[in-house]
Scaffold this active site. Sequence first.
Site, PDB file in Angstrom:
ATOM      1  N   HIS A   1       2.792 -21.459  47.780  1.00 52.50           N
ATOM      2  CA  HIS A   1       4.152 -21.922  48.086  1.00 52.50           C
ATOM      3  C   HIS A   1       4.283 -23.361  47.626  1.00 52.50           C
ATOM      4  CE1 HIS A   1       7.898 -22.372  50.285  1.00 52.50           C
ATOM      5  NE2 HIS A   1       7.432 -23.495  50.823  1.00 52.50           N
TER       6      HIS A   1
ATOM      7  N   GLU B   1      30.513  -4.449  21.942  1.00 48.56           N
ATOM      8  CA  GLU B   1      29.587  -3.357  22.288  1.00 48.56           C
ATOM      9  C   GLU B   1      30.363  -2.050  22.406  1.00 48.56           C
ATOM     10  OE1 GLU B   1      26.275  -2.497  22.676  1.00 48.56           O
ATOM     11  OE2 GLU B   1      27.168  -0.564  23.189  1.00 48.56           O
TER      12      GLU B   1
ATOM     13  N   ALA C   1       0.830  -1.201   0.000  1.00 49.33           N
ATOM     14  CA  ALA C   1       0.000   0.000   0.000  1.00 49.33           C
ATOM     15  C   ALA C   1       0.865   1.252   0.000  1.00 49.33           C
ATOM     16  CB  ALA C   1      -0.897   0.010   1.226  1.00 49.33           C
TER      17      ALA C   1
HETATM   18  P1  NAI Z   1      19.705  -1.774  20.617  1.00 45.39           P
HETATM   19  O1  NAI Z   1      19.599  -0.311  20.461  1.00 45.39           O
HETATM   20  O2  NAI Z   1      19.050  -2.454  21.756  1.00 45.39           O
HETATM   21  O3  NAI Z   1      21.244  -2.185  20.685  1.00 45.39           O
HETATM   22  C1  NAI Z   1      22.204  -1.847  19.710  1.00 45.39           C
HETATM   23  C2  NAI Z   1      23.565  -1.802  20.369  1.00 45.39           C
HETATM   24  O4  NAI Z   1      24.580  -1.697  19.374  1.00 45.39           O
HETATM   25  C3  NAI Z   1      23.732  -0.625  21.302  1.00 45.39           C
HETATM   26  O5  NAI Z   1      24.089  -1.100  22.574  1.00 45.39           O
HETATM   27  C4  NAI Z   1      24.847   0.202  20.638  1.00 45.39           C
HETATM   28  O6  NAI Z   1      25.663   0.852  21.581  1.00 45.39           O
HETATM   29  C5  NAI Z   1      25.620  -0.871  19.873  1.00 45.39           C
HETATM   30  N1  NAI Z   1      26.441  -0.392  18.740  1.00 45.39           N
HETATM   31  C6  NAI Z   1      26.131   0.543  17.805  1.00 45.39           C
HETATM   32  N2  NAI Z   1      27.142   0.678  16.905  1.00 45.39           N
HETATM   33  C7  NAI Z   1      28.122  -0.193  17.241  1.00 45.39           C
HETATM   34  C8  NAI Z   1      29.419  -0.533  16.701  1.00 45.39           C
HETATM   35  N3  NAI Z   1      29.931   0.079  15.615  1.00 45.39           N
HETATM   36  N4  NAI Z   1      30.161  -1.484  17.338  1.00 45.39           N
HETATM   37  C9  NAI Z   1      29.667  -2.091  18.448  1.00 45.39           C
HETATM   38  N5  NAI Z   1      28.452  -1.813  18.999  1.00 45.39           N
HETATM   39  C10 NAI Z   1      27.684  -0.875  18.406  1.00 45.39           C
HETATM   40  O7  NAI Z   1      19.226  -2.373  19.220  1.00 45.39           O
HETATM   41  P2  NAI Z   1      18.855  -3.877  18.798  1.00 45.39           P
HETATM   42  O8  NAI Z   1      19.435  -4.858  19.728  1.00 45.39           O
HETATM   43  O9  NAI Z   1      19.216  -3.945  17.347  1.00 45.39           O
HETATM   44  O10 NAI Z   1      17.290  -3.929  18.976  1.00 45.39           O
HETATM   45  C11 NAI Z   1      16.442  -3.034  18.233  1.00 45.39           C
HETATM   46  C12 NAI Z   1      15.179  -2.757  18.997  1.00 45.39           C
HETATM   47  O11 NAI Z   1      14.381  -3.912  19.090  1.00 45.39           O
HETATM   48  C13 NAI Z   1      15.430  -2.280  20.410  1.00 45.39           C
HETATM   49  O12 NAI Z   1      14.666  -1.141  20.655  1.00 45.39           O
HETATM   50  C14 NAI Z   1      14.973  -3.418  21.267  1.00 45.39           C
HETATM   51  O13 NAI Z   1      14.447  -2.967  22.511  1.00 45.39           O
HETATM   52  C15 NAI Z   1      13.933  -4.089  20.407  1.00 45.39           C
HETATM   53  N6  NAI Z   1      13.856  -5.517  20.747  1.00 45.39           N
HETATM   54  C16 NAI Z   1      13.359  -5.887  21.968  1.00 45.39           C
HETATM   55  C17 NAI Z   1      13.320  -7.211  22.343  1.00 45.39           C
HETATM   56  C18 NAI Z   1      12.809  -7.578  23.698  1.00 45.39           C
HETATM   57  O14 NAI Z   1      12.314  -6.710  24.390  1.00 45.39           O
HETATM   58  N7  NAI Z   1      12.906  -8.825  24.151  1.00 45.39           N
HETATM   59  C19 NAI Z   1      13.801  -8.266  21.459  1.00 45.39           C
HETATM   60  C20 NAI Z   1      14.357  -7.770  20.243  1.00 45.39           C
HETATM   61  C21 NAI Z   1      14.355  -6.434  19.912  1.00 45.39           C
END
Ligand code: NAI
Length: 458
Positions: A434, A197, A112
Amino acid sequence: MDYEAIIIGGGPGGYVAAIRMGQLGLKTALVEKERVGGVCLNRGCIPTKALYAATGLIERAGKAGDFGIDFPRPKIDLPRLIAWKDGIVARLVTGVEKLLAANGVTLIKAEAEPLGSGKVSLSSGDEITGERIVLALGSAPVEIPGFSFSAPIVWSSTDALNPDSIPEQLVVIGGGVIGLELATVYSRLGTAVTVLELMDEILPGLDIDRRAIARVKAGLKAAGIDIRTGTAAAGYEKDGEVAVVKTKEGERFRADRILLAVGRRPNSAGLAELGIELDRRGFVMVDENLATSVPGIYAIGDLTPGPMLAHKASAEGVKLAARFAKEDYPLDYDKIPQAIFTSPELASVGLSEKRAKEEGYEILVGRFPYAGLGKALGMNEPDGFFQIVADAKTKRILGAQIVGAEASDLISEAAVAVQNGLTLEAIADPVHPHPTLPEGLKEAAENALGRAIHAVNR
Ligand code: NAI
């Protein structure tokens, strides 16, 4: 007008909005170019959790020697494991389609393009009209210089959920939620995993207290995952079939696959041209009614600011449907829980101890260790703790964090408390069965009040 509401995007934001709008009697169409369910159901939450649960068995079997039960090394039939995961996804997709039909929603399988207020063009060549258009377009993983998903050796989370073989060495770039969840899965499958990280600590974007992060990190390290914080991935060189990942700091890590998990961005390309206002990160700006700057166009889910979580998207879908039906559905973005499927699991809701102090609250903090729970010991899961933070004046619970076995399920009791403004007594006083794990939250609430039974109250 053909419809009272046209929803574009059938993920957990769009399909939930459509079902609720159908329930409320609105003539609703949902347009989706792939299978309904979006990223979460097809290549996110659900397949990850299927693999997380299956591989959890490997981890538990590995620790069963403590009980005096020894298993041989597991043999992993990867095609069967993947087929099992795909079967769960297919079953849920069918379920969603049936629910849409049962609620009178017209499902249109097409791509869409919104043409402005009231009009949507479809890849089939048709044009449909609706009083309201809801954008539920989701998000996609981002790339960084030196790494492109077009190279087969560089995996997105989607690729990592559909492997053709189990890598011997996996370098995960990004110690965020996706990186650590998939690091957990692959480490259990026998892959040597290194996580790079950029920031000084893992999970840097979340409001989680240091001691909970430290517990998760200790668990991941104990499982053999090599975590390098303060390390920026800069690029890679191919060395035959394998890659050598280079960091800005000059280190090199061999990998037969590289998982790039450095964040996601909203699928908002082209929307600014319609006059829809975006923020500088590309998120669609919405008001408290989820309305965009163009009359009659609304946006929900990963497209709008706030946590990129399926249940946030669904809640916004329900809120919008309520709004269209002139009903009210309160949604407090500061009280949306999160569950992270690492080993150990980490779950939280509301304010951390640190943030509660920063916001000027005088606080009571209660904690209780898994090691104090008979149920946890019987499960051979003694590591982890429950934490509750409350306003010292009113005793209202401001937040909770749980790290340890089944934390993702255990957080819901705290989420009900935080979202309903309940006090510590509301969790401390009711009789809990419990022996169970939720007793840990009750004891943490009692501890905050200075009266835990199975812990020394300080
Ligand atoms: P994220 O933002 O959680 O983590 C990305 C990480 O990559 C950050 O810690 C950042 O500092 C690091 N980073 C960036 N550039 C880098 C580099 N050049 N070298 C090394 N580290 C680097 O993003 P993510 O894990 O991709 O998740 C995306 C979204 O999806 C998030 O908002 C997350 O909360 C959501 N999500 C939530 C889940 C859950 O709640 N169980 C499961 C999967 C995703």
